[in-house]
Design a protein around this motif. Structure first.
Motif, PDB file in Angstrom:
ATOM      1  N   GLY A   1       0.820  -1.215   0.000  1.00 23.38           N
ATOM      2  CA  GLY A   1       0.000   0.000   0.000  1.00 23.38           C
ATOM      3  C   GLY A   1       0.849   1.258   0.000  1.00 23.38           C
ATOM      4  O   GLY A   1       0.569   2.213  -0.733  1.00 23.38           O
ATOM      5  N   VAL A   2       1.900   1.267   0.825  1.00 20.61           N
ATOM      6  CA  VAL A   2       2.792   2.430   0.863  1.00 20.61           C
ATOM      7  C   VAL A   2       3.568   2.540  -0.447  1.00 20.61           C
ATOM      8  O   VAL A   2       3.732   3.635  -1.009  1.00 20.61           O
ATOM      9  CB  VAL A   2       3.747   2.337   2.073  1.00 20.61           C
ATOM     10  N   GLY A   3       4.032   1.400  -0.964  1.00 17.10           N
ATOM     11  CA  GLY A   3       4.781   1.411  -2.222  1.00 17.10           C
ATOM     12  C   GLY A   3       3.931   1.820  -3.415  1.00 17.10           C
ATOM     13  O   GLY A   3       4.455   2.293  -4.425  1.00 17.10           O
ATOM     14  N   ALA A   4       2.628   1.664  -3.299  1.00 18.76           N
ATOM     15  CA  ALA A   4       1.742   2.020  -4.412  1.00 18.76           C
ATOM     16  C   ALA A   4       1.794   3.513  -4.706  1.00 18.76           C
ATOM     17  O   ALA A   4       1.657   3.929  -5.861  1.00 18.76           O
ATOM     18  CB  ALA A   4       0.303   1.602  -4.097  1.00 18.76           C
ATOM     19  N   TRP A   5       2.002   4.306  -3.690  1.00 20.69           N
ATOM     20  CA  TRP A   5       2.013   5.762  -3.903  1.00 20.69           C
ATOM     21  C   TRP A   5       3.271   6.228  -4.605  1.00 20.69           C
ATOM     22  O   TRP A   5       3.319   7.360  -5.099  1.00 20.69           O
ATOM     23  CB  TRP A   5       1.818   6.484  -2.580  1.00 20.69           C
ATOM     24  N   GLN A   6       4.291   5.377  -4.683  1.00 19.77           N
ATOM     25  CA  GLN A   6       5.496   5.717  -5.424  1.00 19.77           C
ATOM     26  C   GLN A   6       5.417   5.236  -6.868  1.00 19.77           C
ATOM     27  O   GLN A   6       6.299   5.518  -7.661  1.00 19.77           O
ATOM     28  CB  GLN A   6       6.718   5.112  -4.741  1.00 19.77           C
TER      29      GLN A   6
END
Length: 135
Positions: free
Chosen positions: A97-102
């Protein structure tokens, strides 16, 4: 002979996971047909694994009370592996989920979707974990 049945069921689960991972990998590189076929195969194999696992446990007698009771499902398996796998699936979902924003474009939405599916599986495993029978 029953050990070979158990190994076959484990292999079925491993192949289901491999198909799912390869299917998601194909989605990331925009090979939609291959990804769809592999993810569909993963779902079919996973359903077969779940039904096979239940029948295998029944065949082993691991789903009956050891005192010959009324056939209620006994929690013969510890809850530890279910809780541990739920925890790590939630951690992986958070990382995705956090990596999706990158990410950008389709990769972002695939990461978010995968994170949501992993979170749902983690909750389902936690809810269905073995519990001791109440007296």
């Amino acid at each position: 002979m029953i050990i070979f049945v158990g190994l076959a069921i484990a292999l079925l689960g491993a192949v289901a996971i491999a198909c799912g991972v390869l299917g998601l990998s194909n989605f990331y590189v925009a090979q939609w047909t291959n990804g769809s076929i592999l993810c569909g195969a993963a779902v079919v194999l996973l359903v077969a694994f779940v039904f096979g696992w239940e029948r295998y446990l029944t065949r082993l007698g691991a789903d009956r009370n050891t005192d010959g009771g009324d056939g209620q499902r006994a929690a013969l398996l510890p809850a530890g592996p279910a809780v541990l796998s739920s925890f790590w699936l939630l951690v992986l979902a958070a990382v995705l989920g956090v990596g999706a924003w990158q990410s950008v474009g389709t990769a972002r939405w695939l990461s978010v979707g995968t994170a949501l599916v992993l979170a749902a599986v983690a909750v389902a495993i936690f809810v269905r974990r073995p519990r001791p029978l109440s007296s």
